[in-house]
Write a protein that holds these residues in place. Structure first.
Motif, PDB file in Angstrom:
ATOM      1  N   LEU A 768       3.013   2.280   0.628  1.00  0.00           N
ATOM      2  CA  LEU A 768       4.530   2.484   0.920  1.00  0.00           C
ATOM      3  C   LEU A 768       5.467   1.743   0.308  1.00  0.00           C
ATOM      4  CD1 LEU A 768       4.039   2.984   4.934  1.00  0.00           C
ATOM      5  CD2 LEU A 768       4.536   4.887   3.128  1.00  0.00           C
ATOM      6  N   CYS A 769       4.931   0.519   0.125  1.00  0.00           N
ATOM      7  CA  CYS A 769       5.940  -0.536  -0.641  1.00  0.00           C
ATOM      8  C   CYS A 769       5.927   0.205  -2.330  1.00  0.00           C
ATOM      9  CB  CYS A 769       5.134  -1.955  -0.781  1.00  0.00           C
ATOM     10  SG  CYS A 769       5.249  -2.766   0.877  1.00  0.00           S
ATOM     11  N   LYS A 770       4.991   0.598  -2.617  1.00  0.00           N
ATOM     12  CA  LYS A 770       5.160   1.023  -4.234  1.00  0.00           C
ATOM     13  C   LYS A 770       6.318   2.272  -4.029  1.00  0.00           C
ATOM     14  CE  LYS A 770       0.431  -0.371  -5.728  1.00  0.00           C
ATOM     15  NZ  LYS A 770      -0.564   0.158  -6.421  1.00  0.00           N
ATOM     16  N   ALA A 771       6.143   3.017  -3.196  1.00  0.00           N
ATOM     17  CA  ALA A 771       6.967   4.304  -3.072  1.00  0.00           C
ATOM     18  C   ALA A 771       8.341   4.059  -2.527  1.00  0.00           C
ATOM     19  CB  ALA A 771       6.474   5.320  -1.992  1.00  0.00           C
ATOM     20  N   ALA A 772       8.630   2.461  -2.555  1.00  0.00           N
ATOM     21  CA  ALA A 772       9.972   1.984  -1.839  1.00  0.00           C
ATOM     22  C   ALA A 772      10.161   2.300  -0.377  1.00  0.00           C
ATOM     23  CB  ALA A 772      10.922   2.326  -2.858  1.00  0.00           C
ATOM     24  N   LYS A 773       9.297   2.704   0.275  1.00  0.00           N
ATOM     25  CA  LYS A 773       9.486   2.859   1.933  1.00  0.00           C
ATOM     26  C   LYS A 773       9.149   1.747   2.373  1.00  0.00           C
ATOM     27  CE  LYS A 773       8.138   7.814   1.048  1.00  0.00           C
ATOM     28  NZ  LYS A 773       7.087   8.810   1.459  1.00  0.00           N
ATOM     29  N   PHE A 774      10.307   0.471   2.390  1.00  0.00           N
ATOM     30  CA  PHE A 774      10.118  -0.627   2.982  1.00  0.00           C
ATOM     31  C   PHE A 774       9.820  -0.872   4.712  1.00  0.00           C
ATOM     32  CE2 PHE A 774      11.997  -1.244  -1.143  1.00  0.00           C
ATOM     33  CZ  PHE A 774      10.978  -1.670  -1.683  1.00  0.00           C
ATOM     34  N   GLU A 775      10.765   0.019   4.974  1.00  0.00           N
ATOM     35  CA  GLU A 775      10.696   0.321   6.560  1.00  0.00           C
ATOM     36  C   GLU A 775       9.480   0.632   6.972  1.00  0.00           C
ATOM     37  OE1 GLU A 775      13.479   2.102  10.386  1.00  0.00           O
ATOM     38  OE2 GLU A 775      14.055   1.940   8.033  1.00  0.00           O
ATOM     39  N   GLU A 776       8.968   1.654   6.606  1.00  0.00           N
ATOM     40  CA  GLU A 776       7.788   2.156   7.236  1.00  0.00           C
ATOM     41  C   GLU A 776       6.398   1.164   6.762  1.00  0.00           C
ATOM     42  OE1 GLU A 776       6.974   5.890   5.648  1.00  0.00           O
ATOM     43  OE2 GLU A 776       9.133   6.802   5.714  1.00  0.00           O
ATOM     44  N   ALA A 777       6.857   0.518   5.685  1.00  0.00           N
ATOM     45  CA  ALA A 777       5.672  -0.568   5.194  1.00  0.00           C
ATOM     46  C   ALA A 777       5.453  -1.733   6.220  1.00  0.00           C
ATOM     47  CB  ALA A 777       5.968  -1.105   3.921  1.00  0.00           C
ATOM     48  N   VAL A 778       6.779  -2.011   6.449  1.00  0.00           N
ATOM     49  CA  VAL A 778       6.799  -3.052   7.720  1.00  0.00           C
ATOM     50  C   VAL A 778       6.358  -2.497   9.235  1.00  0.00           C
ATOM     51  CG1 VAL A 778       8.382  -4.813   9.119  1.00  0.00           C
ATOM     52  CG2 VAL A 778       8.746  -4.359   6.488  1.00  0.00           C
ATOM     53  N   GLU A 779       6.472  -1.400   9.291  1.00  0.00           N
ATOM     54  CA  GLU A 779       5.823  -0.875  10.630  1.00  0.00           C
ATOM     55  C   GLU A 779       4.555  -0.828  10.407  1.00  0.00           C
ATOM     56  OE1 GLU A 779       6.349   3.101  13.387  1.00  0.00           O
ATOM     57  OE2 GLU A 779       7.700   3.089  11.569  1.00  0.00           O
ATOM     58  N   GLY A 780       4.047  -0.244   9.372  1.00  0.00           N
ATOM     59  CA  GLY A 780       2.591  -0.264   9.361  1.00  0.00           C
ATOM     60  C   GLY A 780       1.966  -1.628   9.285  1.00  0.00           C
ATOM     61  N   ALA A 781       2.676  -2.711   8.522  1.00  0.00           N
ATOM     62  CA  ALA A 781       2.051  -3.959   8.786  1.00  0.00           C
ATOM     63  C   ALA A 781       2.112  -4.611  10.193  1.00  0.00           C
ATOM     64  CB  ALA A 781       2.950  -4.965   7.631  1.00  0.00           C
ATOM     65  N   GLY A 782       3.225  -4.330  10.764  1.00  0.00           N
ATOM     66  CA  GLY A 782       3.322  -4.794  12.036  1.00  0.00           C
ATOM     67  C   GLY A 782       2.228  -4.383  13.350  1.00  0.00           C
TER      68      GLY A 782
END
Length: 960
Positions: A768-782
C-alpha cells in the motif's frame, strides 16, 4: 618411401569405459603436450653468440705476399679508395686453406668505379693453378655493399680481379671483403667409412646376386693413387680406360698406344696455333674431323668406345680432349653441371669454356651459332660463368670419377643395383666431394632394399639396408627404411602363420639396433594385436581372445597383449549390453582384472540390466548382483539409485500417485540395501508438489504437502515448502480476490507458521505504501502485529544438504533443488530495508495532514489512532536506522498533529543519519585504497633491493 542431483530428475546414468579410446586420447594429449614443451624450450633457450659458427672476413687473415695490395682496398673504410690500372688484379695469400663464401664490394661515387668483379682461387701457387670461381657485373652508381655468393672452393690464394667501365684505363674500388671460414670446405661425403672401405662393405653383398662382383687390384691401386686428388703412378689415359671398362692391363696398353698415336697425328694441326687458346680450338676441331667424326650418342661415356666406334657423349669427349690437350701443355680441366659435363681452358688467369660435343664449342658464348648447334645436338642448355652455383670444376681424377658415375646411372636404370652402388663408390673413391654420386649411392641402396622387401626377400633387404646404415648412420631415409624392412619382414612372417619366426625377426632387429631395442621388443605384442583386431572387426570375439595365448612373447609385450585382451573382453561385453545380453556381458567382465575401468563397466552392466527389466525382475537382479559383487560399492549404489530412477520415470509420465505407491513398495528393498526409504518418499512427494509450485497452483501444492506430512510429519523439506505456500498463497489471493479470502488462508496457517501471518500483514502495508495509499497502510499497520520487517519465506528444497554425503562417487544418486524462488542476496535485502524506511517516512508525513474527524478503527478516535500510528512508524524507522548504523539511536520524537515543522526536523534527522552512513563507507574505502597503495610501493622497493643485491636474480641466458 613406405613407412609406421535434482529431486525431480533421475540420477545421471553411468557411461561405459572403452579403454582403447581412452588410451588413444591419453597418448594424443601426451604427444601434444610434449610438442608444446619442445616448442617452448626451443624459444626459451637461445644459442650463445660465442658458439655460433659465423663467417669472418678472410682478408684480415691474409699474409703479405709477393704482390702488393693497394692501399685502401680492404680496410673497411669507404672513404679511402684504391685505384689501379684496368683490370686491377690483386692476389691474397693465406697461411692455410680457407673456404670463401661471399665477396662484398663497394664502389666509390663518380666515374671510374669498377664495373665487374671476378674471383679466382688456387691451391697451387700465387701465379698458377687458379680456378675461376665467379664473375659478376657491379651496379653503376650503387655505393652500398654489393654481395655475391661463392660456390664451395678450397683456396690458399685468392685473386680478385676488378674490371673498369668500357674504355677506361683505370679502375677504382672503395672497399672489398671476402667472407668465409678458415679450413677446407665442409665435405659433401656423407659416409662414415672411406670410399675404399665402403667398396669392401658393399662388395660383401655380392652373395645376393648371380653377378660376379669384385674390386680388382688395379682399381684399388688407382684409388690409392688418387687420394691426394691427382695421379702419380697412373696416367690420366690409363685411369680413364679403366673407368671405361677396360679391366685387363694388356688391353689398356693397346688402347693407350692408340691414344699415343692420336697425339702424334694431331700434333701438326694443333701446333699450328700460335697461342694456347688457338691450340685448344684447333685440337677440338681436329677431334671432330677425325676420331669423333661418327657423332654424339647420349649414353656413350667410354673413351675406349670413341677409339673403337668414333661416337661420344659429353663426358667421353671432354675426357679425350683433356688427355690430348694436356700433352700439348694446355691447362685443361672439366666442369660438371646438372646432367652434363664440358671442358674448361685456362691461360693464366683467363679462361674459356669448351663444349667438346661440337667442333665450334671453344668459348661458345662468343658464337651464338655454335651454341644453337650444341643445344640442338645434345639437348642441353649451355650454363655460362654467371651461373656459378650450378657449376663444379674438376680435374683429371674428377673426370675419371664421372665415367664411373655414368656407368652407375646406367646400371641403376636397369635395376642392377649392386653394380650401380659399386660404380658410385668407385666414383667417390676418386672424387669424395662428388655430390651426385653420394646421393645416388644412398638412393640405390634404399631402392634396392625396398624392391627386395616387395619381392619377399626380407633377409636380403635387411642386409642391404644394414650395409647402407653402416655407411651412413645418420641418413634419415635409410634409418626410416630400415624400420620399414624389419617390420614388414615380421608382419609377413606373422601373416604366413610363422609366429615364432616373426618373433625371432623382431628380436634380431633389437639386437642389431640396440638404441631402439625396447621399441622392437614392444612390437611383439603389435604382431598379435593386429591379427586380433581383424577378428574383432569380423565379430569373431573368441578367436580374438585366443590370439597369441600360447606364443612365447617377452615379459613386457606379454603384459601388453594381456592388457589388449582385457580391452577386447570389455568391447565384447559392451556389444553384448547393446544386444541386451547383460548376464553374458557380466561373465566376461568378471574375468578381467579388477582395475578402475573394469569396475565401472561392471556397475554399468548391472545398471543397464536393471533398467531393461521389469520392476520385480529388476529387484531380483539387483539383489543377486549386490551379493555377487559385495566388494564393489558401486553396485550397491546402483541398486539404491534404481528406485529413484523408477520414480523419476513415473514423474516424467505424469503418474505422481503411482510414484508415491512405488516409493512405498521399494521401502523394504531400500532398507535391505542400506538405503533410506524416507528419502525415496521425499523424492516422490516433492516431485509431485513441485509440479504445482511451478504452475503457482498454491492450493494443489498445499494439498500434496499436507498429505506428505501425514506420513512424514517431521520432514523439513515438506514443512519448508508448505511454509512457502502459506506465504505466497495469501499474497496471490490478496492481489486477485482481495483481503478477506487472503486473511482466511492466513488464519488457516497462522497457528502452524506464526511468522507467516506477521509477514503477510507487513507485505500488505509495504504494498500500500508503494501505491501511495498511506492511510490504508497506517490502518493495516495499526491492525497488524508490531515490529519487524516484511520477510519472504524461502523454500529450502535442498535435500542434499539434509542428508549425509554418501561415500565414494555418488553423483548419479545426488538430487539437486528444484528452481523454487530461493534465498535473496545481500544486495536485495539492503534494498528492501531502505525501501521500507522510505515508505515509513512517507507514511508518517502523510499522517500529519489527515483530518481529525476520520475514524480509523472501532472503539478509538481518529486522533488516538493517528498518534499511535505515528509513534509506530517512528519506532520502526528507528529500528531500521539502528540496523543500518549499529550504536546510533534515533532520538524519540513525538510529533503533535498539525505541526509540519516537526515533521521536517524528523525527516532531516533521518536523512542526516543516512548521509553519515554514506560518509562512513567512503572513508572506509579510501583507507583500504591508501593501505593497498602503501603495500604495493613497499613491495616494489623490496623487489628493487633484491634485484640490485641478489646476483641469482640476474638473467640466466645470454642473448644470442
Amino acid at each position: 618411401m613406405p613407412l609406421l542431483c535434482n529431486t525431480g530428475h533421475a540420477p545421471p546414468r553411468l557411461l561405459p569405459v572403452d579403454d582403447s579410446r581412452l588410451r588413444f586420447a591419453h597418448f594424443k594429449a601426451m604427444r601434444i603436450t610434449f610438442k608444446a614443451l619442445l616448442l617452448l624450450f626451443a624459444f626459451q633457450v637461445p644459442v650463445p653468440a660465442e658458439n655460433a659458427d659465423k663467417p669472418i672476413n678472410l682478408l684480415r687473415k691474409s699474409i703479405p705476399g709477393e704482390a702488393a695490395i693497394p692501399d685502401g682496398l680492404a680496410d673497411d673504410n669507404t672513404a679511402t679508395v684504391a685505384t689501379g690500372p684496368a683490370p686491377l688484379e690483386v692476389v691474397f695469400e693465406f697461411a692455410d686453406v680457407v673456404s670463401p663464401e661471399q665477396v662484398i664490394v663497394r664502389i666509390p661515387k663518380g666515374p671510374g668505379g669498377a664495373a665487374k668483379v671476378e674471383v679466382l682461387a688456387s691451391t697451387v701457387s700465387g701465379d698458377a693453378g687458379f680456378v675461376f670461381v665467379r664473375g659478376d657485373a657491379l651496379r653503376a652508381g650503387d655505393i652500398g655493399p654489393q654481395t655475391f655468393a661463392l660456390p664451395v672452393t678450397a683456396s690458399k690464394w685468392v685473386m680478385l680481379r676488378f674490371i673498369g667501365p668500357a674504355g677506361s684505363e683505370e679502375v677504382s674500388v672503395a672497399d672489398v671483403a671476402l667472407m668465409g671460414r678458415e679450413g677446407p670446405p665442409r665435405s659433401l661425403y656423407e659416409f662414415s667409412e672411406s670410399p675404399a672401405k665402403a667398396l669392401e662393405m658393399v662388395a660383401g653383398l655380392k652373395g645376393m646376386t648371380h653377378l660376379k662382383i669384385e674390386i680388382s687390384a688395379d682399381e684399388t691401386s688407382l684409388f690409392e693413387d688418387a687420394k691426394d686428388g691427382k695421379l702419380d703412378t697412373w696416367t690420366f689415359a690409363e685411369a680413364a680406360l679403366l673407368a671405361s671398362g677396360v679391366g685387363e692391363k694388356t688391353r689398356r696398353a693397346e688402347y693407350a698406344a692408340r691414344i699415343d698415336a692420336l697425339y702424334e697425328d694431331s700434333r701438326k694441326a694443333v701446333e699450328a696455333g700460335k697461342t694456347p687458346a688457338e691450340k685448344g680450338e684447333l685440337l677440338l676441331k681436329w677431334l671432330h674431323a677425325g676420331p669423333m667424326k661418327k657423332g654424339y650418342v647420349s649414353n656413350q661415356t667410354d673413351v675406349s668406345v670413341i677409339l673403337d666406334a668414333g661416337t661420344f657423349n659429353c663426358v667421353s669427349s671432354a675426357t679425350l680432349y683433356n688427355i690430348l690437350g694436356r700433352r700439348f701443355g694446355l691447362d685443361l680441366r672439366a666442369i660438371e653441371v646438372p646432367d652434363h659435363a664440358f671442358a674448361i681452358f685456362y691461360d693464366g688467369a683467363t679462361h674459356a669454356d669448351v663444349e667438346t660435343t661440337t667442333a665450334m664449342g671453344f668459348n661458345p658464348s662468343r658464337d651464338q651459332k655454335a651454341l644453337k648447334a650444341f643445344e640442338k645436338q645434345t639437348g642441353f642448355t649451355y650454363i655460362p660463368d654467371k651461373h656459378r652455383a650450378q657449376r663444379r670444376e674438376v680435374g683429371e681424377t674428377g673426370l675419371v670419377a664421372i665415367i664411373f658415375y655414368n656407368h652407375g646411372v646406367f646400371y641403376a636404370v636397369g635395376k642392377e643395383h649392386l653394380k650401380a652402388i659399386l660404380s658410385f663408390f668407385r666414383a667417390m673413391s676418386l672424387d669424395p666431394e662428388f655430390g651426385s654420386a653420394v646421393k645416388n649411392a644412398l638412393a640405390s641402396m634404399t631402392q634396392w632394399s625396398l624392391e627386395l622387401a616387395k619381392a619377399g626377400q626380407y633377409a636380403e633387404a635387411a642386409a642391404v639396408i644394414e650395409t647402407g646404415v653402416g655407411l651412413a648412420p645418420k641418413d634419415a631415409t635409410l634409418l626410416h627404411n630400415r624400420k620399414y624392412v624389419w617390420s614388414q619382414w615380421a608382419d609377413a612372417s606373422m601373416k604366413a602363420g610363422k609366429e615364432e619366426e616373426a618373433l625371432a625377426v623382431l628380436r634380431d632387429a633389437a639386437a642389431k639396433i640396440p638404441a631402439e631395442a625396447e621399441s622392437w621388443i614392444s612390437m611383439q605384442a603389435g604382431l598379435f594385436i593386429r591379427r586380433g583386431e581383424a577378428f574383432v572387426k569380423a565379430k569373431e570375439w573368441e578367436k580374438a581372445l585366443e590370439t597369441g595365448a600360447t606364443s612365447k612373447l617377452d615379459e613386457k609385450p606379454r603384459a601388453q597383449l594381456d592388457d589388449w585382451r582385457s580391452g577386447v573382453r570389455t568391447r565384447w561385453a559392451l556389444s553384448l549390453i547393446k544386444e541386451k545380453a547383460h548376464e553374458k556381458a557380466l561373465e566376461l567382465l568378471a574375468k578381467n582384472p579388477r582395475d578402475k575401468r573394469t569396475v565401472q563397466n561392471i556397475v554399468y552392466a548391472v545398471q543397464e540390466w536393471a533398467i531393461a527389466s521389469s520392476e520385480e525382475e529388476a529387484l531380483k537382479i539387483l539383489r543377486t548382483q549386490v551379493k555377487r559383487f559385495e566388494d564393489l560399492p558401486g553396485v550397491r549404489k546402483v541398486a539404491i539409485a534404481h528406485p529413484e530412477r523408477a520414480i523419476a520415470a513415473l514423474h516424467k509420465a505424469g503418474k505422481f500417485e503411482e510414484s508415491v505407491a512405488c516409493a512405498v513398495r521399494f521401502a523394504d528393498f531400500l532398507r535391505e540395501m542400506s538405503g533410506d526409504p524416507d528419502r525415496l518418499l521425499t523424492v516422490a512427494w516433492d516431485g509431485w508438489g513441485q509440479t504445482f509450485l511451478k504452475k503457482k497452483d498454491w492450493g494443489g501444492a498445499a494439498g500434496v504437502y499436507e498429505k506428505a506430512l501425514k506420513g512424514l510429519p517431521e520432514n523439513k523439506l515438506f514443512l519448508t515448502n508448505l511454509k512457502f505456500v502459506a506465504q505466497e498463497w495469501p499474497r496471490a489471493t490478496y492481489e486477485k480476490e482481495g483481503e478477506a479470502p487472503a486473511m482466511e488462508i492466513v488464519k488457516a496457517y497462522s497457528a502452524r507458521f506464526p511468522d507467516v501471518a506477521q509477514g503477510y500483514v507487513q507485505w500488505v502495508v509495504s504494498t500500500l505504501c508503494k501505491a501511495a495509499k498511506f492511510e490504508e497502510a497506517v490502518e493495516g499497520a495499526g491492525q497488524g502485529p508490531r515490529g519487524g520487517r516484511p520477510q519472504c519465506v524461502r523454500p529450502v528444497g535442498q535435500l542434499a544438504h539434509q542428508e549425509e554425503r554418501m561415500e565414494g562417487s555418488d553423483r548419479y544418486l545426488r538430487p539437486r533443488p528444484e528452481g523454487i524462488p530461493g534465498r535473496q542476496g545481500a544486495r536485495e535485502q539492503r534494498r528492501r530495508r531502505l525501501g521500507q524506511l522510505g515508505a515509513n517516512i512517507l507514511a508518517r508525513e502523510g499522517l500529519g495532514r489527515r483530518d481529525q474527524g476520520v475514524r480509523r478503527g472501532p472503539g478509538a478516535t481518529s486522533q488516538q489512532q493517528g498518534a499511535a500510528a505515528e509513534q509506530e512508524v517512528l519506532r520502526r524507522a528507528g529500528k531500521e536506522v539502528e540496523g543500518l548504523l549499529p550504536g546510533r539511536r534515533l532520538r524519540p520524537v513525538f510529533i503533535a498533529r498539525g505541526k509540519p515543522a516537526d515533521h521536517d526536523r524528523a525527516a532531516a534527522e533521518i536523512v542526516q543519519l543516512s548521509g553519515l552512513l554514506q560518509l562512513f563507507v567512503l572513508v572506509l574505502l579510501r583507507q583500504v585504497e591508501f593501505a593497498l597503495h602503501r603495500f604495493v610501493v613497499l613491495l616494489a622497493k623490496l623487489l628493487g633491493l633484491l634485484l640490485v643485491r641478489a646476483p641469482v636474480l640476474t638473467p640466466l641466458f645470454a642473448l644470442p
